[in-house]
Design an enzyme around this catalytic site. Structure first.
Site, PDB file in Angstrom:
ATOM      1  N   ARG A 261      31.800  11.894  15.028  1.00 38.53           N
ATOM      2  CA  ARG A 261      33.100  11.352  15.403  1.00 38.53           C
ATOM      3  C   ARG A 261      34.211  12.121  14.723  1.00 38.53           C
ATOM      4  NH1 ARG A 261      31.749   4.816  15.058  1.00 38.53           N
ATOM      5  NH2 ARG A 261      29.976   4.939  16.497  1.00 38.53           N
ATOM      6  N   ARG A 276      33.155   7.082   5.648  1.00 42.97           N
ATOM      7  CA  ARG A 276      33.675   7.578   6.919  1.00 42.97           C
ATOM      8  C   ARG A 276      33.452   9.083   6.994  1.00 42.97           C
ATOM      9  NH1 ARG A 276      36.856   4.702  10.211  1.00 42.97           N
ATOM     10  NH2 ARG A 276      37.174   3.162   8.564  1.00 42.97           N
ATOM     11  N   GLU A 348      32.046  -3.199   7.099  1.00 42.79           N
ATOM     12  CA  GLU A 348      31.252  -3.142   8.325  1.00 42.79           C
ATOM     13  C   GLU A 348      30.055  -2.208   8.176  1.00 42.79           C
ATOM     14  OE1 GLU A 348      33.489  -1.897  11.752  1.00 42.79           O
ATOM     15  OE2 GLU A 348      31.664  -1.416  12.876  1.00 42.79           O
ATOM     16  N   SER A 351      27.606  -3.372  14.249  1.00 40.77           N
ATOM     17  CA  SER A 351      28.488  -3.973  15.235  1.00 40.77           C
ATOM     18  C   SER A 351      27.676  -4.166  16.504  1.00 40.77           C
ATOM     19  CB  SER A 351      29.665  -3.032  15.490  1.00 40.77           C
ATOM     20  OG  SER A 351      30.593  -3.620  16.366  1.00 40.77           O
ATOM     21  N   ARG A 388      25.851   3.980   5.520  1.00 35.98           N
ATOM     22  CA  ARG A 388      26.459   2.826   4.850  1.00 35.98           C
ATOM     23  C   ARG A 388      25.396   1.934   4.211  1.00 35.98           C
ATOM     24  NH1 ARG A 388      31.831   1.150   8.460  1.00 35.98           N
ATOM     25  NH2 ARG A 388      32.791   3.215   8.267  1.00 35.98           N
TER      26      ARG A 388
END
Length: 414
Positions: A261, A276, A348, A351, A388
């Site tokens: 990403r 990130r 988070e 999801s 994560r």
RNA sequence: GGACAGGUGGGUGAGCUGGCUGAAACCACACCCCUGCUAAGGGUGCGUACCUUUACGGGUACCGAGGGUUCGAAUCCCUCCCUGUCCGCCA
């Protein structure tokens, strides 16, 4: 993609729902008008085409019978020009229709709470109490550096910022987690698949990343290929343009892939550590189902990811996203947020979304219901974001001396 | 990357000297008949999308994709994509 015929019929209902997500009603109005205009042009075009077909048949007949063709020829030529004009008109309308329709997000479910952003999300439940430490818990990057698990500088050197390299137990734990998650999911009835890490534009359109979110994607130069931002894209698109056998549904699938990403627009956020990154590993869950089972599968997937966290001994909570915080394709989303003692926050880590028939309509994934072809429902969710999870393990299993314990369930995988 | 051969409905596969083919035939599938089970036989139906119709039905488009020629194209021409085989190259 919204169902245009439904939009035509229940305009007010849909407009109200979409307004909760911040979609301008004027845009929907425009869409509805375009759709009606299109239908009008289409009717006129088809009538002209029908006439042309008839006259062409006559033409052949006259010719065989040796009749005079000049009159007919003139008519046919005139009609041909009309068809061409109507065709252009239809094409233009179609393009405009597509342009608007493709950028409208999914309709939120009725039980999705109102709200604009993260702060309006609703906590459903907490699982496992956060451990108390008798020392000041460190953040993951300190622990990673102290243990030699993550090499930030060299990751940046060989690529750029927001890339890193894993080493020693960090590297091994990453792989162990992937294997553990895949096995865990397989035991829950999810079929393991392995898919391409690049996909074409059609696939990205099918799951909703394109055309609106091109800026978030890495594109391969000189090719119509993109690095996948999530396994959801290749896995869901396995079935694009297919009519599935209803008896074979639901499909429960799980896949490991790296995700790429650009993180456009998140400059300055989470710049330390590996929260990130431009590249990260994820194990994904995907379900393809008949509509009547999609709620059940949603619960199942949430439970699967949540239980996985529990099995790793990681305290977390389930959060129902509000209308304003959901992703483009989702009708309903539950996030799992893991407790990070170093940050003192829930972050988070997973999801899970039900897209209903939104992606299915775009990707043309259908099933046979008796005689009729109907759209399936598609669901996707992170089993867990692996990077994560690594962070969560570091922070939750850290010791006073800076060393890190390994969760028992992972020991056989190391 | 080079050379050849192909891409037609769920599958196999005709058509490809342009109109009578949205598409034969066979298989698969569904329903019906026959057969006391099994095997076999007979009949009918069976692509997708959109428009239209209370319904029966009617219309348009689609034979890998996009253009072109023609009154008319699955059929002729061009471009692209994909598949197969052989060669080269690699893991």
């Amino acid at each position: 993609m919204v169902d245009l015929r439904q939009l035509e019929k229940d305009f007010d209902t849909i407009a109200t729902s979409l307004k909760r997500r911040g979609v301008d009603e004027k845009l929907l109005e425009k869409l509805k008008i375009l759709f009606e205009e299109k239908k009008g042009v289409q009717k006129r075009l088809e009538a002209a085409q029908a006439e042309q077909n008839q006259k062409s048949k006559l033409f052949g007949q006259y010719k065989r019978e040796g009749k005079d063709l000049s009159e007919l020829q003139k008519e046919v030529a005139e009609n041909k020009a009309r068809i061409a004009a109507l065709n252009d008109e239809l094409r233009t309308l179609d393009e405009r229709l597509f342009e608007v329709a493709a950028t409208i997000p999914n309709i939120p479910d009725a039980d999705v709470p109102d709200g604009e952003d993260e702060s309006d999300n609703v906590e459903i439940k907490k699982i496992l109490e956060p451990k108390t430490f008798d020392f000041q818990p460190k953040e993951h990057w300190e622990l990673a550096e102290a243990n030699g698990w993550i090499d930030f500088e060299r990751g940046v050197k060989i690529a750029k910022s927001r890339f890193s390299a894993l080493r020693l137990t960090g590297a091994r734990l990453e792989r162990a987690l992937i294997n553990y998650m895949l096995d865990f999911n397989r035991n829950r009835g999810f079929e393991e698949v392995y898919v391409p890490f690049m996909t074409n534009a059609e696939s990205l359109y099918g799951t909703g990343q394109l055309p609106k979110f091109a800026d978030d994607l890495f594109k391969i130069e000189g090719e119509e290929l993109y690095l996948i931002p999530t396994a959801e894209v290749p896995v869901t698109n396995l079935f694009r343009d297919e009519i599935l056998d209803a008896d074979a549904l639901p499909y429960r699938l799980t896949a490991y892939t790296p995700c790429f990403r650009k993180e456009a627009g998140s400059a300055g956020r989470d710049t330390r550590g590996i929260i990130r990154q431009h590249q990260f590993d994820k194990v994904e869950l995907v379900a393809i189902t008949t509509p009547d089972q999609s709620d059940k599968l949603f619960e199942e997937m949430v439970a699967c990811a949540s239980d996985l966290l529990t099995s790793l001994g990681l305290p977390h909570r389930q959060v129902l996203l509000c209308a304003g915080d959901m992703g483009f394709s989702a009708a309903k989303t539950i996030d799992l947020e893991v407790w990070l003692p170093g940050q003192g926050k829930y972050r988070e880590i997973s999801s899970i979304s039900n897209t209903r028939d939104f992606q299915a309509r775009r990707a043309k994934i259908r099933y046979k219901d008796g005689k009729k072809n109907r759209l399936v429902h598609t669901l996707n969710g992170s089993s867990l974001a692996v990077g994560r999870t690594l962070i969560a393990i570091m922070e939750n299993y850290q010791q006073a001396d800076g060393s890190i314990n390994i969760p028992d369930v992972l020991k056989p995988y190391l």
